[in-house]
Design a protein around this motif. Structure first.
Motif, PDB file in Angstrom:
ATOM      1  N   PHE A 159       0.788  -1.174  -0.203  1.00 14.69           N
ATOM      2  CA  PHE A 159      -0.034   0.037   0.083  1.00 14.69           C
ATOM      3  C   PHE A 159       0.870   1.269   0.074  1.00 14.69           C
ATOM      4  O   PHE A 159       2.064   1.157   0.597  1.00 14.69           O
ATOM      5  CB  PHE A 159      -0.694   0.033   1.147  1.00 14.69           C
ATOM      6  N   ARG A 160       0.498   2.303  -0.545  1.00 19.32           N
ATOM      7  CA  ARG A 160       0.971   3.532  -0.434  1.00 19.32           C
ATOM      8  C   ARG A 160      -0.012   4.674   0.321  1.00 19.32           C
ATOM      9  O   ARG A 160      -1.208   4.416  -0.238  1.00 19.32           O
ATOM     10  CB  ARG A 160       1.184   4.296  -1.661  1.00 19.32           C
ATOM     11  N   VAL A 161       0.517   4.964   1.409  1.00 20.88           N
ATOM     12  CA  VAL A 161      -0.517   5.827   2.358  1.00 20.88           C
ATOM     13  C   VAL A 161      -0.141   7.345   2.354  1.00 20.88           C
ATOM     14  O   VAL A 161       0.803   7.787   2.397  1.00 20.88           O
ATOM     15  CB  VAL A 161      -0.209   5.455   3.856  1.00 20.88           C
ATOM     16  N   ARG A 162      -1.394   8.090   2.079  1.00 16.45           N
ATOM     17  CA  ARG A 162      -1.322   9.651   2.197  1.00 16.45           C
ATOM     18  C   ARG A 162      -2.375  10.050   3.152  1.00 16.45           C
ATOM     19  O   ARG A 162      -3.513   9.696   3.154  1.00 16.45           O
ATOM     20  CB  ARG A 162      -1.617  10.112   0.662  1.00 16.45           C
ATOM     21  N   MET A 189      -7.841  -0.988   9.120  1.00 17.75           N
ATOM     22  CA  MET A 189      -6.607  -0.811  10.019  1.00 17.75           C
ATOM     23  C   MET A 189      -5.564  -1.499   9.241  1.00 17.75           C
ATOM     24  O   MET A 189      -5.365  -2.498   9.093  1.00 17.75           O
ATOM     25  CB  MET A 189      -6.722  -1.381  11.287  1.00 17.75           C
ATOM     26  N   LEU A 190      -4.315  -0.448   9.317  1.00 19.80           N
ATOM     27  CA  LEU A 190      -3.028  -0.876   8.575  1.00 19.80           C
ATOM     28  C   LEU A 190      -1.865  -0.416   9.541  1.00 19.80           C
ATOM     29  O   LEU A 190      -1.954   0.625   9.939  1.00 19.80           O
ATOM     30  CB  LEU A 190      -2.933  -0.097   7.170  1.00 19.80           C
ATOM     31  N   ILE A 191      -0.945  -1.403   9.401  1.00 22.63           N
ATOM     32  CA  ILE A 191       0.279  -1.120  10.291  1.00 22.63           C
ATOM     33  C   ILE A 191       1.200  -0.449   9.454  1.00 22.63           C
ATOM     34  O   ILE A 191       1.536  -0.807   8.366  1.00 22.63           O
ATOM     35  CB  ILE A 191       0.814  -2.369  11.171  1.00 22.63           C
ATOM     36  N   VAL A 192       1.752   0.736   9.898  1.00 17.97           N
ATOM     37  CA  VAL A 192       2.777   1.567   9.128  1.00 17.97           C
ATOM     38  C   VAL A 192       4.072   1.673   9.734  1.00 17.97           C
ATOM     39  O   VAL A 192       4.039   2.210  10.975  1.00 17.97           O
ATOM     40  CB  VAL A 192       2.413   3.056   8.631  1.00 17.97           C
ATOM     41  N   ASP A 193       5.238   0.934   9.415  1.00 18.85           N
ATOM     42  CA  ASP A 193       6.430   1.118  10.100  1.00 18.85           C
ATOM     43  C   ASP A 193       7.068   2.550   9.861  1.00 18.85           C
ATOM     44  O   ASP A 193       6.903   3.166   8.916  1.00 18.85           O
ATOM     45  CB  ASP A 193       7.467   0.134   9.318  1.00 18.85           C
ATOM     46  N   ALA A 222       3.712   6.950   2.481  1.00 13.00           N
ATOM     47  CA  ALA A 222       4.401   6.106   3.353  1.00 13.00           C
ATOM     48  C   ALA A 222       4.054   4.634   2.597  1.00 13.00           C
ATOM     49  O   ALA A 222       2.874   4.620   2.033  1.00 13.00           O
ATOM     50  CB  ALA A 222       3.961   6.084   4.510  1.00 13.00           C
ATOM     51  N   VAL A 223       5.005   3.613   2.927  1.00 11.88           N
ATOM     52  CA  VAL A 223       4.610   2.254   2.231  1.00 11.88           C
ATOM     53  C   VAL A 223       4.392   1.321   3.117  1.00 11.88           C
ATOM     54  O   VAL A 223       4.841   1.432   4.269  1.00 11.88           O
ATOM     55  CB  VAL A 223       6.051   1.803   1.320  1.00 11.88           C
ATOM     56  N   ALA A 224       3.479   0.407   3.062  1.00 11.75           N
ATOM     57  CA  ALA A 224       3.196  -0.850   3.911  1.00 11.75           C
ATOM     58  C   ALA A 224       3.084  -1.938   3.170  1.00 11.75           C
ATOM     59  O   ALA A 224       2.389  -1.989   2.199  1.00 11.75           O
ATOM     60  CB  ALA A 224       2.099  -0.607   4.863  1.00 11.75           C
TER      61      ALA A 224
END
Ligand SMILES: Cc1cc2nc3c(=O)[nH]c(=O)nc-3n(C[C@H](O)[C@H](O)[C@H](O)COP(=O)(O)OP(=O)(O)OC[C@H]3O[C@@H](n4cnc5c(N)ncnc54)[C@H](O)[C@@H]3O)c2cc1C
Length: 389
Positions: A159-162, A189-193, A222-224
């Protein structure tokens, strides 16, 4: 707690009383001296310092405690966990809020995580190596979590998160973030490091809880990995609302801790300050104030404890959790304010801790659903009419 007020402790089991006693000794010796240090520095502990504090608290089960035995945790019941949590909040409410987040991150990961997620995030968290945070609120989204704007778009095998999150507890020290975001048009819900600057944080300065981190978090591409989706895709909102129910009682208990500390300070001062030829505690109006404060602290505690017992039973109790949250947090503001009044002029100085209790108490009606939102939940459940729509 001393004297007549301690009588209520007789309702707890011997094991619970011993646990409280042991924790009090630890908190006075190890935590109390640090409280003033961080308050004066006006900033939260650095990541490594918070890790050390979490490790100490885990000796009492305060990180992993809520994880059920069938998920590999100690499975302490919420009621007993709450007894120690209140003691922590009485001494250092800012650290209590930090542990509330860390323990609930652990709870979510244990309940919804795949074996891979547990290995990468939960196990290091329980070993005291990683800190997590929970991100729902955004600049434009507070009370209505359904309007979350942050988006995760599928890209390659991830995923790419914005988006932007706001008011994130433990944000500054976090190694990873559990975010509520829109995936394929549904809240999930997604975990982003955080690794390699995947997201950035900015501390927001507050009037109280100065040694608790509250951050703005920026997810600018951000990537996940795909495997970091937590629970059912599209189940994000339901899962978050369920989580809020437990967390909001602990926010209520944080307020109980602050109110109990303010009451204790007020009692101490009322006994030693003399006016008109006797201790001010000998005047009838001051006695009435102390009687009201002590009753309200107990009422708030009992509402929180009832909510925790119902949560332990696994029954629906959103009415009772909302009652506990609004009552405990609003009463803490009144009690801390009254404690300042009993102190007279010195109460508003930085030389006495009641001004800190007041600034801290004033924060708590806001997080995990404001007082207005709690009352709308209670009203909806009692009347059968929703004011939200
Ligand atoms: C110390 C602290 C820590 C926090 N930690 C986190 C965290 O870790 N993670 C996270 O995601 N969030 C966190 N929050 C955010 C918190 O949950 C939100 O601040 C809260 O939900 C309120 O949202 P808001 O501030 O946007 O206020 P708004 O929703 O904008 O509300 C403003 C006012 O309008 C009232 N209002 C709103 N809707 C209605 C309505 N329908 N009827 C009547 N009145 C209404 C509210 O009660 C409030 O008085 C934290 C907040 C604080 C203060």
């Amino acid at each position: 707690m001393t004297g007549v007020l301690a009588t209520a402790m007789l309702l707890y089991t011997e094991e619970q009383r011993l646990a409280i006693d042991g924790f009090r000794k630890f908190a006075e010796a190890q935590l109390r001296p640090k409280v003033t240090e961080y308050e004066q520095a006006g900033c939260p502990p650095a990541r490594t310092e918070l890790i050390d504090l979490f490790r100490m608290l885990e000796d009492f089960g305060l990180v992993s405690g809520l994880i059920p035995a069938d998920c590999g945790g100690p499975g302490i019941d919420r009621f007993t966990f709450g007894l120690l949590y209140e003691e922590l909040a009485k001494v250092w409410p800012e650290l209590a809020l930090a542990i509330l987040i860390q323990s609930h991150v652990a709870l979510i990961l244990s309940a919804l995580g795949t074996p891979e997620i547990k290995k990468t995030y939960l196990e290091p968290l329980l070993r005291g190596e990683r800190i997590g945070c929970l991100c729902i609120s955004e600049p434009g989204v507070g009370s209505n979590v359904a309007e979350v704007q942050t988006r995760a778009v599928r890209e390659g095998d991830g995923f790419r998160v914005r988006g932007q999150k706001l008011w994130i507890s433990n944000g500054a020290q976090s190694d990873f973030a559990i975010i509520v975001c829109s995936v394929d048009g549904e809240l999930s819900m997604l975990i982003v490091d955080r690794e390699n600057g995947n997201y950035q944080s900015r501390e927001v300065k507050k009037m109280g809880f100065v040694s608790a981190s509250t951050c703005e978090l920026f997810f600018d591409g951000a990537v996940a990995p795909a495997g970091n989706l937590l629970g059912r895709s599209g189940g994000g909102l339901t899962q978050v609302l369920k989580l809020f129910e437990t967390a909001r009682v602990f926010v209520g208990l944080t307020a109980v801790g602050i109110a109990a500390a303010a009451l204790e300070d007020a009692i101490g001062y009322a006994k030693q300050r003399h006016q008109h030829g006797k201790p001010i505690g000998g005047h009838q109006l001051i006695q009435a104030y102390v009687a009201e404060m002590a009753t309200e602290v107990d009422a708030a505690r009992l509402l929180c404890q009832r909510a925790l017992m119902l949560l332990d039973l696994g029954v629906r109790c959103d009415t009772q959790t909302s009652m506990a949250k609004w009552y405990a947090t609003e009463k803490a503001v009144e009690i801390a304010s009254r404690a300042i009044g009993i102190h007279g002029g010195v109460g508003i100085t930085k030389e006495f801790s009641v001004e800190r209790h007041f600034r801290n108490a004033r924060i708590l009606p806001v997080p995990d659903g404001t007082t207005e939102i709690q009352k709308l939940i209670i009203g909806r459940n009692i009347l059968g009419i929703s004011a939200f729509t």
